[in-house]
Design a protein around this motif. Structure first.
Motif, PDB file in Angstrom:
ATOM      1  N   LEU A 186      -3.456   1.630   9.812  1.00  0.00           N
ATOM      2  CA  LEU A 186      -4.129   1.572   8.520  1.00  0.00           C
ATOM      3  C   LEU A 186      -3.050   1.518   7.450  1.00  0.00           C
ATOM      4  CD1 LEU A 186      -6.744   1.727   6.830  1.00  0.00           C
ATOM      5  CD2 LEU A 186      -6.343   4.186   6.713  1.00  0.00           C
ATOM      6  N   GLN A 189      -2.068   1.081   3.279  1.00  0.00           N
ATOM      7  CA  GLN A 189      -2.566   1.230   1.912  1.00  0.00           C
ATOM      8  C   GLN A 189      -1.478   0.733   0.968  1.00  0.00           C
ATOM      9  OE1 GLN A 189      -3.916   5.126   0.841  1.00  0.00           O
ATOM     10  NE2 GLN A 189      -3.766   4.705  -1.335  1.00  0.00           N
ATOM     11  N   TYR A 190      -1.846  -0.184   0.099  1.00  0.00           N
ATOM     12  CA  TYR A 190      -0.939  -0.733  -0.902  1.00  0.00           C
ATOM     13  C   TYR A 190      -1.339  -0.171  -2.259  1.00  0.00           C
ATOM     14  CZ  TYR A 190      -0.084  -4.046   2.829  1.00  0.00           C
ATOM     15  OH  TYR A 190       0.223  -4.607   4.030  1.00  0.00           O
ATOM     16  N   THR A 191      -0.376   0.315  -3.017  1.00  0.00           N
ATOM     17  CA  THR A 191      -0.654   0.903  -4.320  1.00  0.00           C
ATOM     18  C   THR A 191       0.258   0.279  -5.360  1.00  0.00           C
ATOM     19  OG1 THR A 191      -1.168   2.992  -3.236  1.00  0.00           O
ATOM     20  CG2 THR A 191      -0.808   3.067  -5.597  1.00  0.00           C
ATOM     21  N   GLN A 209       1.774   3.135   5.611  1.00  0.00           N
ATOM     22  CA  GLN A 209       1.165   2.722   6.872  1.00  0.00           C
ATOM     23  C   GLN A 209       1.114   3.915   7.799  1.00  0.00           C
ATOM     24  OE1 GLN A 209       2.218  -0.992   8.449  1.00  0.00           O
ATOM     25  NE2 GLN A 209       1.162  -0.661  10.366  1.00  0.00           N
ATOM     26  N   ILE A 266       3.818   1.008  -0.323  1.00  0.00           N
ATOM     27  CA  ILE A 266       3.041   0.728   0.881  1.00  0.00           C
ATOM     28  C   ILE A 266       3.096   1.966   1.770  1.00  0.00           C
ATOM     29  CG2 ILE A 266       5.035  -0.399   1.949  1.00  0.00           C
ATOM     30  CD1 ILE A 266       3.070  -1.975   3.686  1.00  0.00           C
ATOM     31  N   ALA A 302      -5.252   1.105  -5.672  1.00  0.00           N
ATOM     32  CA  ALA A 302      -4.978   1.175  -4.240  1.00  0.00           C
ATOM     33  C   ALA A 302      -5.876   0.196  -3.501  1.00  0.00           C
ATOM     34  CB  ALA A 302      -5.205   2.578  -3.717  1.00  0.00           C
ATOM     35  N   MET A 303      -5.325  -0.384  -2.438  1.00  0.00           N
ATOM     36  CA  MET A 303      -6.071  -1.324  -1.613  1.00  0.00           C
ATOM     37  C   MET A 303      -5.780  -1.013  -0.149  1.00  0.00           C
ATOM     38  SD  MET A 303      -5.866  -5.466  -1.568  1.00  0.00           S
ATOM     39  CE  MET A 303      -4.200  -5.521  -0.964  1.00  0.00           C
ATOM     40  N   ASN A 304      -6.793  -0.773   0.634  1.00  0.00           N
ATOM     41  CA  ASN A 304      -6.629  -0.491   2.060  1.00  0.00           C
ATOM     42  C   ASN A 304      -6.770  -1.768   2.865  1.00  0.00           C
ATOM     43  OD1 ASN A 304      -6.291   2.268   1.716  1.00  0.00           O
ATOM     44  ND2 ASN A 304      -8.489   2.617   1.751  1.00  0.00           N
ATOM     45  N   ARG A 305      -6.022  -1.821   3.941  1.00  0.00           N
ATOM     46  CA  ARG A 305      -6.103  -2.962   4.850  1.00  0.00           C
ATOM     47  C   ARG A 305      -6.279  -2.416   6.244  1.00  0.00           C
ATOM     48  NH1 ARG A 305      -2.566  -5.758   8.337  1.00  0.00           N
ATOM     49  NH2 ARG A 305      -0.981  -4.264   7.879  1.00  0.00           N
TER      50      ARG A 305
END
Length: 123
Positions: free
Chosen positions: A88, A90-92, A76, A74, A120-123
């Motif tokens: 922001l 980002q999970y990878t 941030q 993670i 990867a997924m951005n939140r």
């Protein structure tokens, strides 16, 4: 500075004990934990765009010196906007397989060939 360097080497020499290396024997598992600060070491009190990252990965050796690796991270980061901060994250996630292409009989040198994929997924 030299004084601190000498003290560091002295403490390392005193703290040395028995060291074992990971030789990639079947059934061995390894865990890697990482913690990082983005763009240097600071916090939100002295910089407005401070951030952090944490990661955890697990590797498992299987027959023939081959390895499976699974992990996640993670990240941030905060972006300043007017008088506030916008977070922001980002999970990878990662998964990979590495084939033991070459190793010497004493298992001191390894040459692995493989690949891994990440999402990867951005939140």
């Amino acid at each position: 500075m030299r004084k601190y360097l000498c003290m560091t080497f002295a403490l390392l020499a005193l703290a040395m004990g028995r060291a074992d290396a990971q030789r990639c024997l079947p059934g061995m598992k390894g865990v890697q934990l990482t913690a990082d600060m983005t763009d240097g070491f600071y916090n939100h009190f002295n910089r407005n765009d401070a951030g952090f990252a944490f990661g955890l990965s697990v590797s498992a050796c299987i027959k023939g010196g081959n390895q499976w690796i699974f992990g996640g991270e993670i990240l941030q980061r905060y972006y300043p906007y007017r008088s506030t901060r916008i977070p922001l994250a980002q999970y990878t996630g990662e998964a990979g397989y590495y084939y033991n292409f070459f190793s010497d009989p004493k298992k001191m040198f390894f040459l692995n060939i493989g690949g891994s994929a990440w999402q990867a997924m951005n939140r």
